[in-house]
Scaffold this active site. Structure first.
Site, PDB file in Angstrom:
ATOM      1  CD  GLU A  60      -2.339  -1.655   2.362  1.00 45.40           C
ATOM      2  OE1 GLU A  60      -1.872  -1.098   3.495  1.00 45.40           O
ATOM      3  OE2 GLU A  60      -3.324  -2.504   2.475  1.00 45.40           O
ATOM      4  CG  ASP A  63     -11.204  -9.921   2.721  1.00 41.63           C
ATOM      5  OD1 ASP A  63     -10.176  -9.277   2.945  1.00 41.63           O
ATOM      6  OD2 ASP A  63     -12.151 -10.183   3.888  1.00 41.63           O
TER       7      ASP A  63
HETATM    8  N1  ADE Z   1      -8.315  -5.870   5.865  1.00 41.52           N
HETATM    9  C1  ADE Z   1      -8.741  -6.624   4.633  1.00 41.52           C
HETATM   10  N2  ADE Z   1      -9.850  -7.757   5.013  1.00 41.52           N
HETATM   11  C2  ADE Z   1     -10.364  -7.403   6.212  1.00 41.52           C
HETATM   12  C3  ADE Z   1     -11.021  -8.066   6.998  1.00 41.52           C
HETATM   13  N3  ADE Z   1     -11.538  -9.213   6.576  1.00 41.52           N
HETATM   14  N4  ADE Z   1     -10.983  -7.890   8.298  1.00 41.52           N
HETATM   15  C4  ADE Z   1     -10.096  -6.811   8.644  1.00 41.52           C
HETATM   16  N5  ADE Z   1      -9.341  -6.143   8.048  1.00 41.52           N
HETATM   17  C5  ADE Z   1      -9.084  -6.513   6.952  1.00 41.52           C
END
Ligand code: ADE
Length: 240
Positions: free
Chosen positions: A20, A205
């Site tokens: 990032e 996700d």
């Molecule tokens: N960053 C990326 N995915 C995440 C998730 N599921 N929970 C917390 N931080 C995250």
């Protein structure tokens, strides 16, 4: 009506992970590395505006430390926290983006004392507002690049959300569009210091235990998109 752009002379970027940070570093011109408060800050300019970037690491404490150090050492007018996040929004999928309207700490809970869940004692607020003008400008930039996004609540907590139960709780309790682990800490430090802030997150996700098969490769892809968005945002700042 837009405020004059002279309000924003330095933009700070706080990034949890290397991929990032790379998205910002590859845009920086005339870069200088300054070691401050135990962190490496990368100073330079993007599209003619001063910029400073730092990798904070994962979680709210590291994010708060980086925000405080950046404010004290580099006086940014706007701090942008970029990174990835788990999707909580209907109609978005992996690769889409969330721009903050506000932030909340989903793991802040003094409800046994009679407080609403998420209340930050002392400040007496659950949600902290992002800078409305910067958020609106970021949305216009994403529109112009044809990137799908939602402007909404970013929920932060010190846990990677990976169960349907936790996902449902954060969505229902806070109306959040995504969950991550740093944004609300950056927001709280900025709020306490009177510095504008914005969170920009690409969805990695669905926060339900199903991550992309190749997370590092996904991060590199997201980093390329973030670079494009940040470059366009910095160019557009004169309209802020
Ligand atoms: N960053 C990326 N995915 C995440 C998730 N599921 N929970 C917390 N931080 C995250």
């Amino acid at each position: 009506m837009c405020k004059p752009c002279k309000d924003i002379s330095t933009v700070g970027f706080i990034c949890p992970m290397d991929c990032e940070l790379d998205a910002v570093r590859r845009l920086l011109e005339k870069t200088e590395t300054v070691r401050y408060a135990g962190m490496d800050f990368y100073k330079g300019s993007i599209a003619g505006h001063s910029a400073v970037a730092v990798k904070c690491g994962v979680g709210k404490v590291f994010a708060a430390m980086a925000a405080e150090a950046m404010i004290l050492g580099f006086s940014p007018d706007l701090i942008i926290n970029t990174g990835v996040a788990g999707n909580l929004a209907d109609g978005l999928s992996i690769g889409d983006v969330v721009v903050s309207s506000s932030v909340v700490q989903h793991d802040m809970d003094t409800s046994p004392l009679g407080d609403p869940v998420g209340l930050i004692s002392g400040i007496n607020k659950v949600y902290l507002e992002s800078d409305a003008d910067a958020s609106a400008l970021m949305c216009r930039v994403l529109d112009s690049l044809g990137i799908r996004y939602v402007q909404g609540v970013v929920a932060s907590g010190d846990q990677f959300v990976a169960t349907q139960e936790k996902r449902d709780f954060i969505r229902q309790a806070f109306g959040a569009a995504c969950c991550e682990m740093e944004g609300a800490a950056v927001g709280q430090v900025c709020y306490a210091s009177g510095v504008r802030f914005l969170i920009l997150r690409a969805l990695s996700d669905d926060a339900n235990g199903h991550s992309p098969d190749d997370f590092p490769a996904y991060c590199v892809k997201v980093s390329e998109t973030s670079s494009k968005v940040i470059a366009a945002f910095m160019k557009a700042i004169p309209t802020l």
